[in-house]
Design a protein around this motif. Structure first.
Motif, PDB file in Angstrom:
ATOM      1  N   ILE A   1      84.179  62.565  33.943  1.00  0.00           N
ATOM      2  CA  ILE A   1      84.110  63.564  33.983  1.00  0.00           C
ATOM      3  C   ILE A   1      84.609  64.842  33.157  1.00  0.00           C
ATOM      4  CG2 ILE A   1      82.573  63.567  35.796  1.00  0.00           C
ATOM      5  CD1 ILE A   1      84.462  65.247  37.277  1.00  0.00           C
ATOM      6  N   ASP A   2      85.936  64.906  33.478  1.00  0.00           N
ATOM      7  CA  ASP A   2      86.991  65.606  32.287  1.00  0.00           C
ATOM      8  C   ASP A   2      86.818  64.787  30.984  1.00  0.00           C
ATOM      9  OD1 ASP A   2      87.397  66.524  33.832  1.00  0.00           O
ATOM     10  OD2 ASP A   2      89.654  65.910  34.367  1.00  0.00           O
ATOM     11  N   GLU A   3      87.241  63.722  30.896  1.00  0.00           N
ATOM     12  CA  GLU A   3      86.279  63.480  29.218  1.00  0.00           C
ATOM     13  C   GLU A   3      85.164  63.575  28.898  1.00  0.00           C
ATOM     14  OE1 GLU A   3      88.144  61.961  25.429  1.00  0.00           O
ATOM     15  OE2 GLU A   3      89.098  62.199  27.754  1.00  0.00           O
TER      16      GLU A   3
ATOM     17  N   SER B   1      77.841  68.887  38.528  1.00  0.00           N
ATOM     18  CA  SER B   1      76.422  69.061  38.551  1.00  0.00           C
ATOM     19  C   SER B   1      75.570  68.247  36.381  1.00  0.00           C
ATOM     20  CB  SER B   1      75.873  70.881  38.348  1.00  0.00           C
ATOM     21  OG  SER B   1      76.333  70.412  36.392  1.00  0.00           O
ATOM     22  N   THR B   2      76.151  67.464  35.983  1.00  0.00           N
ATOM     23  CA  THR B   2      75.914  66.786  35.383  1.00  0.00           C
ATOM     24  C   THR B   2      76.167  65.072  35.711  1.00  0.00           C
ATOM     25  OG1 THR B   2      75.968  68.262  33.786  1.00  0.00           O
ATOM     26  CG2 THR B   2      75.322  65.663  32.684  1.00  0.00           C
TER      27      THR B   2
ATOM     28  N   THR C   1      78.567  60.068  43.074  1.00  0.00           N
ATOM     29  CA  THR C   1      77.344  59.489  43.892  1.00  0.00           C
ATOM     30  C   THR C   1      76.329  58.940  42.887  1.00  0.00           C
ATOM     31  OG1 THR C   1      75.714  61.336  44.528  1.00  0.00           O
ATOM     32  CG2 THR C   1      77.168  60.402  45.693  1.00  0.00           C
ATOM     33  N   GLN C   2      76.165  59.486  41.356  1.00  0.00           N
ATOM     34  CA  GLN C   2      75.655  57.930  40.627  1.00  0.00           C
ATOM     35  C   GLN C   2      76.799  57.368  39.652  1.00  0.00           C
ATOM     36  OE1 GLN C   2      74.776  61.970  38.750  1.00  0.00           O
ATOM     37  NE2 GLN C   2      72.643  61.424  38.823  1.00  0.00           N
ATOM     38  N   VAL C   3      78.313  57.297  39.913  1.00  0.00           N
ATOM     39  CA  VAL C   3      78.616  55.911  39.628  1.00  0.00           C
ATOM     40  C   VAL C   3      78.858  54.846  40.170  1.00  0.00           C
ATOM     41  CG1 VAL C   3      81.176  56.252  38.239  1.00  0.00           C
ATOM     42  CG2 VAL C   3      79.876  58.184  38.070  1.00  0.00           C
ATOM     43  N   LYS C   4      78.766  53.228  40.040  1.00  0.00           N
ATOM     44  CA  LYS C   4      78.984  52.590  40.632  1.00  0.00           C
ATOM     45  C   LYS C   4      80.620  51.907  40.789  1.00  0.00           C
ATOM     46  CE  LYS C   4      74.863  50.727  40.919  1.00  0.00           C
ATOM     47  NZ  LYS C   4      73.071  49.815  40.593  1.00  0.00           N
TER      48      LYS C   4
ATOM     49  N   GLN D   1      75.409  56.414  34.687  1.00  0.00           N
ATOM     50  CA  GLN D   1      74.463  56.306  33.037  1.00  0.00           C
ATOM     51  C   GLN D   1      75.090  57.592  32.399  1.00  0.00           C
ATOM     52  OE1 GLN D   1      69.708  55.407  34.952  1.00  0.00           O
ATOM     53  NE2 GLN D   1      69.553  54.617  33.280  1.00  0.00           N
ATOM     54  N   LEU D   2      74.757  57.369  30.907  1.00  0.00           N
ATOM     55  CA  LEU D   2      75.251  58.450  30.401  1.00  0.00           C
ATOM     56  C   LEU D   2      74.300  59.514  30.536  1.00  0.00           C
ATOM     57  CD1 LEU D   2      76.339  59.800  27.670  1.00  0.00           C
ATOM     58  CD2 LEU D   2      74.978  58.938  26.133  1.00  0.00           C
ATOM     59  N   PRO D   3      74.889  60.550  31.129  1.00  0.00           N
ATOM     60  CA  PRO D   3      75.042  61.979  31.450  1.00  0.00           C
ATOM     61  C   PRO D   3      72.764  62.710  29.968  1.00  0.00           C
ATOM     62  CG  PRO D   3      76.290  62.558  32.463  1.00  0.00           C
ATOM     63  CD  PRO D   3      76.241  61.164  31.433  1.00  0.00           C
ATOM     64  N   THR D   4      71.701  62.904  30.318  1.00  0.00           N
ATOM     65  CA  THR D   4      71.238  63.408  29.731  1.00  0.00           C
ATOM     66  C   THR D   4      72.179  64.225  28.163  1.00  0.00           C
ATOM     67  OG1 THR D   4      69.092  62.315  30.321  1.00  0.00           O
ATOM     68  CG2 THR D   4      68.998  64.201  28.533  1.00  0.00           C
TER      69      THR D   4
END
Length: 490
Positions: free
Chosen positions: A445-447, A453-454, A458-461, A480-483
């Motif tokens: 998320i830093d990169e 929030s985006t 839990t959305q990362v496998k 999945q790449l966040p929109t």
């Protein structure tokens, strides 16, 4: 030193040294040997053998008196004695041409010892069977000994705690990572490994850590052929040809290649392989009718990627590119669009030979019908379904190039990103797997320049690919790449 303080490996060695049988069947020791002398390891062990007039008594005696016969790994207790007179010596049937006997326990080295050491019942059996006890000399040559046995007989005693017998095989090459203390003995170690492994033609040692941006490392040929390091490796029903000294290849990642291709990629989808190498992800996916844009910056990897595409007949589904990973990510939507325009929005998949023969036979039987098509069409999607980023040292640092990637488009289905990475930790800590996942997630998320929030954890496998060392696990993180990231300002 107390017995309790010994390591399991040391205990096994101590037990072996205290066991007369194991000691007797170990190779002779010469810690001054620097050039391999195979004749030095010829060993003659005095034994006794029982010859039975009726060969059926061989199995009867062996079953009834198990403690009386030779029990040494890799040495059969049934031995050939002599060719029977009047038989054809060229026959391949040993049962018809060779007389056999039973080797007695190695504690019996002379015939007269049998009458003191064999139990009364065994002697009675031999007498009733008209058996004859004969002296027998078992000759053990260099080929009999295992790699670790030879090395243990030659290397200095202070190096015997961890004999370097492990290696990976790529094509005809065995690859070792010898520690510094073993490098003075590298050619000896390499020759023994070469001798003991029939399909190996060359043994190489990694001279130092990976030193180039292409993940290649300097290597030294320590045994066998040094005229060619070009190999052919079979994996996932594919053939990969490459120069082992000029490209990155890791045979231990075979399972990971299969995992992504089988679990995530579907026929007709678009996959972008950012760091494709010679094609271990791209080519199996292409054979599965997945449409792959495969990229690698290394000129040698790109050369063999092109060759492997042709070798595996996947040119219709795999397109090679030679770009920097960042550039490839930024241009990937345009590359898909170009592919679609150049091929009319679809690709034609040739039928394999079996289907072609079946179709031809069917056409021959129905001559009045129009000829069958020998190709089927797959539309080229405009949306990329997956990005594979198998560059574990630095792949995460490329994630910021996905910011704004889809800005100006109306794409709704976000691609999956499969990013490989190491998550090293110090020797003095033992973080739980959940903690390691959190650390990888934070780097992601830093990169991406976003927050939970985006993209929630839990959305990362997370998948543990392997442990390069106890403190260096390798993961694949899939999400999945966040929109919000895909449509962010670049």
């Amino acid at each position: 030193m107390s017995v309790q303080s010994l390591l399991p490996r040391q205990l096994r060695r101590l037990a072996m040294n205290l066991n007369p049988t194991m000691l007797k069947f170990q190779p002779p020791v010469n810690r001054n040997m620097r050039t391999l002398d195979r004749s030095f390891f010829i060993t003659k062990v005095p034994l006794c053998v029982v010859s039975f007039p009726d060969p059926r008594n061989i199995s009867l005696f062996s079953k009834q008196f198990k403690d009386c016969i030779l029990r040494v790994p890799r040495i059969p207790h049934v031995a050939k004695l002599e060719t029977l007179p009047g038989q054809d010596n060229t026959s391949n049937n040993d049962n018809d041409t060779v007389k056999k006997g039973v080797l007695l326990h190695d504690s019996i080295t002379k015939v007269d010892e049998c009458y003191q050491k064999l139990p009364k019942e065994a002697l009675e059996f031999l007498k009733n069977a008209n058996a004859e006890i004969l002296p027998y000399e078992k000759v053990l040559e260099y080929d009999f000994w295992k790699t670790d046995e030879i090395l243990r007989a030659v290397l200095p005693e202070d190096l015997l705690h961890d004999i370097p017998t492990g290696f990976t095989v790529t094509g005809h090459i065995a690859h070792l990572n010898l520690r510094e203390e073993f490098k003075p003995y590298d050619t000896f170690i390499g020759q023994v490994i070469l001798d003991k492994n029939g399909r190996i033609e060359t043994v190489v040692d990694k001279v130092s850590s990976i030193a180039t941006k292409f993940r290649t490392f300097p290597m030294k040929v320590i045994a066998g052929r040094d005229d060619s390091l070009v190999v052919e490796q079979r994996e996932s029903d594919c053939i990969f040809k490459f120069d082992f000294s000029k490209v990155y290849w890791n045979s231990r990642l075979h399972t990971e290649h299969d995992r992504l291709v089988s679990q995530f990629f579907q026929p007709g989808q678009i996959v972008c392989d950012v760091f494709a190498g010679v094609g271990p992800f791209a080519i199996p996916a292409g054979k599965k009718k997945v449409l792959v844009l495969a990229n690698d910056l290394n000129p040698d990897s790109f050369k063999y990627l092109q060759e492997n595409i042709q070798l595996n007949k996947v040119a219709h589904t795999v397109k090679p590119f030679e770009m920097d990973g960042a550039q490839f990510i930024r241009e990937s939507p345009r590359l898909v669009e170009q592919w679609s325009k150049s091929d009319g929005g679809k690709i034609l998949i040739p039928l394999n030979n079996n289907n072609r023969r079946k179709r031809q036979k069917k056409d021959d039987q129905k001559t009045l019908e129009p000829p069958a098509q020998h190709e089927r069409e797959i539309p080229i999607p405009q949306e990329i379904n997956h990005y594979v980023m198998n560059l574990p040292d630095s792949a995460i640092t490329f994630l910021h190039h996905f910011r704004g990637l889809l800005k100006g488009t109306n794409i709704k289905n976000m691609p999956w990103i499969h990013v490989h990475c190491f998550e090293k930790h110090s020797n003095d800590e033992e973080p739980a797997m959940e903690e390691l996942h959190k650390r990888v997630y934070q780097r992601i998320i830093d990169e991406l320049q976003t927050d939970e929030s985006t993209l929630a954890i839990t959305q990362v496998k997370f998948h543990l690919v392997r442990k390069v060392s106890p403190t260096k696990p390798m993961f694949c993180a899939s999400f999945q790449l966040p929109t919000d990231v895909a449509y962010a300002e670049q």
